[in-house]
Design a protein around this motif. Structure first.
Motif, PDB file in Angstrom:
ATOM      1  N   HIS A 127      -2.264  -1.656  -5.782  1.00  7.79           N
ATOM      2  CA  HIS A 127      -2.993  -1.918  -7.014  1.00  7.79           C
ATOM      3  C   HIS A 127      -4.310  -2.571  -6.652  1.00  7.79           C
ATOM      4  O   HIS A 127      -4.354  -3.773  -6.433  1.00  7.79           O
ATOM      5  CB  HIS A 127      -2.181  -2.831  -7.927  1.00  7.79           C
ATOM      6  N   ALA A 177       2.211  -8.098  -0.406  1.00 10.42           N
ATOM      7  CA  ALA A 177       0.998  -7.531   0.165  1.00 10.42           C
ATOM      8  C   ALA A 177       0.932  -6.028  -0.074  1.00 10.42           C
ATOM      9  O   ALA A 177      -0.111  -5.489  -0.413  1.00 10.42           O
ATOM     10  CB  ALA A 177       0.946  -7.834   1.653  1.00 10.42           C
ATOM     11  N   HIS A 178       2.085  -5.359   0.066  1.00 14.03           N
ATOM     12  CA  HIS A 178       2.099  -3.913  -0.152  1.00 14.03           C
ATOM     13  C   HIS A 178       1.819  -3.584  -1.611  1.00 14.03           C
ATOM     14  O   HIS A 178       1.076  -2.655  -1.907  1.00 14.03           O
ATOM     15  CB  HIS A 178       3.447  -3.321   0.275  1.00 14.03           C
ATOM     16  N   ALA A 214       0.077  -5.400  -3.630  1.00  9.99           N
ATOM     17  CA  ALA A 214      -1.340  -5.652  -3.861  1.00  9.99           C
ATOM     18  C   ALA A 214      -2.177  -4.495  -3.361  1.00  9.99           C
ATOM     19  O   ALA A 214      -3.165  -4.110  -3.983  1.00  9.99           O
ATOM     20  CB  ALA A 214      -1.763  -6.951  -3.178  1.00  9.99           C
ATOM     21  N   SER A 215      -1.753  -3.894  -2.251  1.00  8.92           N
ATOM     22  CA  SER A 215      -2.553  -2.812  -1.709  1.00  8.92           C
ATOM     23  C   SER A 215      -2.446  -1.560  -2.564  1.00  8.92           C
ATOM     24  O   SER A 215      -3.352  -0.756  -2.604  1.00  8.92           O
ATOM     25  CB  SER A 215      -2.112  -2.511  -0.277  1.00  8.92           C
ATOM     26  N   GLY A 267      -5.233  -5.798  -8.028  1.00 11.62           N
ATOM     27  CA  GLY A 267      -4.384  -6.892  -7.576  1.00 11.62           C
ATOM     28  C   GLY A 267      -4.300  -8.037  -8.577  1.00 11.62           C
ATOM     29  O   GLY A 267      -3.887  -9.133  -8.252  1.00 11.62           O
TER      30      GLY A 267
END
Lengths: 91, 237
Positions: free
Chosen positions: B39, B33-34, B36-37, B42
């Motif tokens: 980038h 999740a981190h 993804a956040s 994502g």
């Protein structure tokens, strides 16, 4: 009250979060809520795995490239008038 | 390896190692999740050639230079084929559709105005061609309904033993679940989640606004999740 709002936010925007399409503040709220809420945590973990597995499906299913077949068809195609006007030779 | 992929691999590895339990899976998910956040896209990095180089090829093709167009074929044909294959009945038809799409693109290359990326224009031609052919066939009987409500006893996949044990079988089940989606929902999922196009690009290929596109995509994902939930429940019996 805040918990209920964050629960709704998580349910409504979980895909936006996973797609990286949620603003930073909402991301933080969603992450914080998913850490505390058993259902939302499970949903988030499950959907993360789902998207990861779907991406893995993109591995090629065919050893042979389709390029030679496309090029063969293309070379059989008669030249179009606008292509003849441009004066390029065919390979 | 791209960061989102690395993070997702961490998730997979955590889920794959039996006995590590929920704590490691949770840690891996949080790492994911981190990542993804960090980038915003994502997304999987799609190997799109440098724009200027591709632009030159397009301009040369538009001037009637067939070898330049053939270079575009070499770059995009296998990707287009992979998309079409999940739409049509079999490999032969997918190859025919791919060939036909490139012929149509060659005939119409002078109309390409560069308002979209070349491959989104090409995908659109390919998908329209596949649709044309699909309309001539009787509707398949195996299409699933769009059940997108989660099951009451839906499993947490991070704890599903079948996911750890049988990757090959899981893949086949997932392929089946995707293929069983109604076509208007299957294509958004293929373009966005399997091929890795951005929401904007995939919506453009479909000729949809982003809101309408996302609505179909989210319903498709939930329907696949439900189908896989049923598979996990069955596997655990």
């Amino acid at each position: 009250m805040r918990d209920r709002l964050d629960h709704r936010l998580t349910q409504r925007h979980v895909f936006d979060y996973l797609d990286g399409e949620l603003g930073e503040r909402r991301q933080r709220r969603l992450r914080g809520h998913a850490d505390l809420c058993r259902d939302c945590g499970a949903t988030l973990r499950t959907l993360t795995i789902l998207l990861w597995e779907l991406r893995e499906l993109s591995a090629p299913e065919r050893e042979m490239s389709v390029v030679p077949g496309v090029l063969r068809r293309l070379r059989q195609e008669p030249a179009l008038p606008w292509q003849l006007r441009c004066g390029h030779s065919r390979p | 390896m791209a960061a989102p992929l690395r993070a997702l691999q961490a998730v997979s590895e955590a889920f794959a190692s039996a006995g590590e339990g929920r704590a490691s899976a949770r840690a891996a998910w949080q790492a994911s999740a981190h990542e993804a956040s960090r980038h915003p896209s994502g997304r999987r990095v799609v190997a799109t050639p440098p724009a200027t180089d591709e632009q030159q090829l397009i301009e040369r093709a538009q001037a009637g230079d067939q070898p330049a167009f053939e270079e575009l074929v070499r770059r995009h044909a296998d990707r287009l084929y992979a998309v079409v294959l999940r739409y049509v009945a079999d490999v032969e038809e997918a190859e025919e559709v791919t060939q036909e799409a490139f012929l149509r693109a060659w005939r119409a290359i002078s109309d390409f105005e560069g308002r979209s990326q070349f491959f989104t224009w090409l995908y659109r031609i390919g998908i329209n061609e596949a649709k044309r052919r699909a309309e001539r066939r009787p509707a398949p009987t195996t299409v699933s309904s769009l059940e997108d409500e989660p099951l009451e006893d839906a499993p947490d996949w991070s704890e599903a033993p079948a996911l750890r044990a049988e990757q090959g079988e899981l893949r086949r089940e997932l392929e089946r679940a995707v293929r069983a989606l109604p076509v208007d929902y299957r294509i958004p999922l293929i373009l966005r989640d399997i091929e890795g196009l951005s929401t904007e690009e995939a919506a453009e290929v479909m000729g949809l606004g982003e809101v309408a596109f996302k609505s179909r995509l989210h319903r498709a994902r939930l329907a696949v999740r439900r189908a896989m939930d049923e598979y996990f429940i069955e596997a655990n019996r």
